[in-house]
Design an enzyme around this catalytic site. Structure first.
Site, PDB file in Angstrom:
ATOM      1  N   ASP A 400       0.826  -1.210   0.000  1.00 19.11           N
ATOM      2  CA  ASP A 400       0.000   0.000   0.000  1.00 19.11           C
ATOM      3  C   ASP A 400       0.865   1.267   0.000  1.00 19.11           C
ATOM      4  O   ASP A 400       1.545   1.568   0.976  1.00 19.11           O
ATOM      5  CB  ASP A 400      -0.883  -0.071   1.264  1.00 19.11           C
ATOM      6  N   GLY A 442      -4.920   3.438  -8.103  1.00 12.97           N
ATOM      7  CA  GLY A 442      -5.126   3.654  -9.539  1.00 12.97           C
ATOM      8  C   GLY A 442      -4.209   4.693 -10.171  1.00 12.97           C
ATOM      9  O   GLY A 442      -4.343   5.001 -11.356  1.00 12.97           O
ATOM     10  N   ASP A 463     -10.513   4.163  -1.136  1.00 16.45           N
ATOM     11  CA  ASP A 463     -11.155   3.185  -0.252  1.00 16.45           C
ATOM     12  C   ASP A 463     -12.681   3.190  -0.390  1.00 16.45           C
ATOM     13  O   ASP A 463     -13.306   4.240  -0.463  1.00 16.45           O
ATOM     14  CB  ASP A 463     -10.813   3.491   1.207  1.00 16.45           C
TER      15      ASP A 463
HETATM   16  C1  GLA Z   1      -5.414   2.281   2.897  1.00 14.48           C
HETATM   17  C2  GLA Z   1      -5.959   1.146   2.046  1.00 14.48           C
HETATM   18  C3  GLA Z   1      -6.968   0.362   2.846  1.00 14.48           C
HETATM   19  C4  GLA Z   1      -6.309  -0.186   4.111  1.00 14.48           C
HETATM   20  C5  GLA Z   1      -5.683   0.956   4.908  1.00 14.48           C
HETATM   21  C6  GLA Z   1      -4.814   0.441   6.043  1.00 14.48           C
HETATM   22  O1  GLA Z   1      -6.388   3.220   3.208  1.00 14.48           O
HETATM   23  O2  GLA Z   1      -6.508   1.643   0.859  1.00 14.48           O
HETATM   24  O3  GLA Z   1      -7.512  -0.684   2.079  1.00 14.48           O
HETATM   25  O4  GLA Z   1      -5.347  -1.129   3.755  1.00 14.48           O
HETATM   26  O5  GLA Z   1      -4.860   1.765   4.094  1.00 14.48           O
HETATM   27  O6  GLA Z   1      -4.267   1.460   6.808  1.00 14.48           O
END
Ligand code: GLA
Length: 649
Positions: A400, A442, A463
């Site tokens: 991430d 993306g 998210d």
């Molecule tokens: C981001 C990701 C989420 C999750 C959080 C964890 O927001 O997009 O899916 O993994 O981090 O902190």
């Protein structure tokens, strides 16, 4: 139909209303108001500034974010609604939205597309006789970025009962999925990929009464089956495409089905299906909760339908800034190896437990120094971290972007790819297949290059949350990305939001209506998206379980051809999406994004079909009949019909 309320409203028309009262929008209970990002703000903008549109400041109103919706019940009180709407000045000219005032399912007022630099527009809507109003903000069709939308100086004028907000029109959760029968039936993926010499793990997904015994004819050398559990393990040295015949037997009968095992370079040949801790536990995840999730996963029978991953998201690491003692401790050992926080005392023990159930295990990290949750990331320690994941026995990594923002020089393609290439190389050195899930929302059209860094899936959006606004804007914006999906490479519009979700210790039932949930699962299956359940599996209700265990629906997701559906028709608020299946049939979704029921038509011409076709309802697992030119159905508000269409014999 004339109702008492209608007659009263009619009598009041044109009559001076002496007891008229002004009820400001920001004095209503705004909890049911959905919002595409964060939460609506009373009297202020999304960022907490005074509401300001085109230089004009407003003392009252509501700051929200596209896509947003609020339903208000007027209950017979003749009323009007007034406001000044626009994109808040705080986004400095960015963003574009449309405001719509709906009355009893019809659009009463529309702003047209409004841009960040536009002056506010005055809304003045007569609500005489209207029973319910929805205040809607759409993303104007270009995604929700910077869509800070203000309903400024907004108020209802009423002379009857006070306006009341409500979550959504009530809907019964009707279970459509037929119950699995007592005789054996084998479900799930028909093809799996593994690299030569790497550990292989596959649990034969089969419904039917236990005890059941399993067989697997034609297994490549190196693999063995436990006939009592149906779990196949081992490793295969020789590359090749192996056709295996799986069998499942109980006192009521026997079932067989083919499984193709591809020993080569590519893995995740169908979209990964499993569970992830984020959408329920978020920062409150613990090893114990993960273990219990794995137990509940088995108990609910999810593995019998092909679900197989148990993935830990953020907060297994130490979080240096946190005051929570269970998130503190040494970040790394003397060799730079990452150390889990005290909530995860035995990572190897945990994955052994998960593997023992025939399931696979997943983990999370960030290429930056910190994860999105502020915990320890992998920056500068990619080699050690990949080695730790492999040594612990993980089969999946969600990587991430987050704090890598501060490390990238710019948003050029080279800079966007760099951290993913670093981890790609580190993962490639491990003697273990680890599904590589890129999470960078993306940026830089990741769909076009995710495969070049060995990504198996990549998030295509920000998210998701459990609102129609979030679900529909994310799901339906995937149109066009179908060009990039293929076995081993999947676009990922984020995890599932059915069941009890909540992002922390306090969970709530999803805010999606039953029809919205059918839309969610149908669309994610058509999109060949990874399917990661995001709810608390210990609170799985019958309706949620029915959404997750419909084998004909899941087959759309797991089809070996690996195509992603594209949008083939759009008419007003209705859309038709179609996905080519390996057997030559089409999986087709008829969606209604509108506020009232509508007829949706899938024309053969739009689907590239001609002549007599058999249409099968996948949720009900029932043939609907033959059609010559089109299939049309009445689809409820925010609902779907998911069908499979094949030529008639
Ligand atoms: C981001 C990701 C989420 C999750 C959080 C964890 O927001 O997009 O899916 O993994 O981090 O902190």
């Amino acid at each position: 139909m004339t109702t008492t309320a209608g007659i009263l409203a009619g009598l009041w028309m044109g009559t001076p209303v002496s007891a008229a009262e002004t009820v400001p929008l920001d004095k209503l209970d705004l909890k049911p108001m959905t919002c595409g990002w964060q939460k609506p703000v009373v009297g202020k903008s999304m960022d907490g500034n005074p509401l300001r549109i085109g230089g004009q400041v407003f003392a009252s109103g509501v700051g929200t974010h596209a896509a947003s919706e609020l339903n208000v019940i007027l209950d017979g009180g003749a009323a009007s609604f007034s406001a000044v709407v626009g994109v808040d000045d705080e986004v400095e000219g960015l963003g574009s939205v449309e405001f719509i005032v709906m009355g009893d399912g019809k659009a009463l007022w529309k702003s047209g597309v409004m841009k960040g630099s536009d002056k506010g527009k005055k809304v003045e809507v007569n609500l005489t006789g209207v029973k319910s109003v929805s205040l809607v903000v759409t993303d104007a069709g270009d995604g929700i970025n910077f869509d800070h939308a203000d309903w400024a100086a907004a108020a209802f004028t009423v002379s009857g009962a006070k306006p009341k907000t409500e979550a959504v029109p009530g809907e019964e959760p009707v279970i459509l999925t037929p119950k699995a029968g007592p005789a054996p039936k084998i479900n799930g993926a028909k093809v799996v990929g593994v690299r030569p010499g790497r550990p292989f793990l596959f649990r034969i997904p089969a419904t039917g009464e236990r005890p059941m015994s399993f067989s697997a004819a034609g297994l490549p050398s190196g693999l063995t089956l436990d006939p009592a559990t149906g779990i196949i393990t081992g490793s295969v040295a020789a590359r090749g495409s192996y056709k295996v015949e799986l069998g499942a037997k109980n006192s009521l009968g026997a079932a067989v089905r083919g499984l193709r095992i591809e020993v080569g370079d590519r893995i995740a040949l169908t979209p990964p299906m499993g569970w992830n801790s984020w959408n329920c536990f978020a920062h409150a995840v613990t090893a114990d909760k993960v273990r219990r999730a794995a137990d509940a996963f088995i108990k609910a029978g999810l593995a019998e339908h092909g679900w197989s991953y148990i993935n830990i998201d953020d907060f297994w690491e130490v979080c240096p800034g946190s005051r929570d003692a269970t998130l503190q401790g040494p970040e790394r050992d003397a060799e730079g190896r990452i150390l889990p926080n005290p909530r995860f005392p035995d990572m190897k023990g945990l994955t052994d437990y998960i593997h023992g159930l025939g399931l696979k295990a997943g983990l999370y990290s960030s290429p930056g120094p910190r994860t999105c949750g502020g915990c320890v990331g992998s920056f500068g320690f990619e080699e050690q971290d990949a080695a730790s994941y492999a040594a612990w026995g993980f089969d999946y990594l969600k990587y991430d972007w987050c704090s890598y923002n501060g490390k990238a020089y710019d948003r050029s393609l080279a800079e966007l790819k760099k951290p993913y290439q670093t981890m790609q190389k580190a993962l490639a050195k491990q003697n273990r297949d680890i599904v590589y899930s890129l999470c960078q929302y993306g940026m830089g059209q990741v769909s076009a290059w995710g495969d070049s860094v060995d990504g198996n899936c990549w998030r295509t959006t920000g998210d998701i949350t459990d609102s129609w606004a979030s679900l529909s804007s994310i799901g339906f914006s995937q149109a066009g990305l179908e060009a990039y999906a293929k076995p081993g490479n999947w676009n990922d519009p984020d995890m599932l939001i059915v069941g009890h979700v909540g992002w922390g210790p306090a969970l709530h039932p999803t805010r999606l209506t039953p029809n919205e949930q059918y839309t969610h699962i149908s669309l994610w299956c058509l999109l060949a998206s990874p399917l990661l359940i995001g709810c608390d599996l210990e609170q799985l209700d019958e309706f949620t379980l029915s959404l997750l265990t419909n084998d004909e629906v899941l087959e759309v997701n797991q089809d070996p051809l690996g195509r992603q559906a594209g949008r083939v028709a759009i008419a007003g608020k209705t859309e038709v999406w179609a996905k080519q299946m390996e057997d030559g049939s089409l999986a087709v979704g008829l969606f209604n994004r509108g506020e009232t029921a509508a007829t949706v038509t899938a024309e053969w011409s739009a689907l590239g079909l001609s002549g007599k076709q058999v249409v099968r309802d996948l949720w009900r697992q029932k043939e609907i009949g033959e059609q010559d030119k089109a299939f049309a159905a009445e689809i409820p508000r925010h609902g779907v019909a998911l069908v499979r269409i094949r030529p008639a014999k």
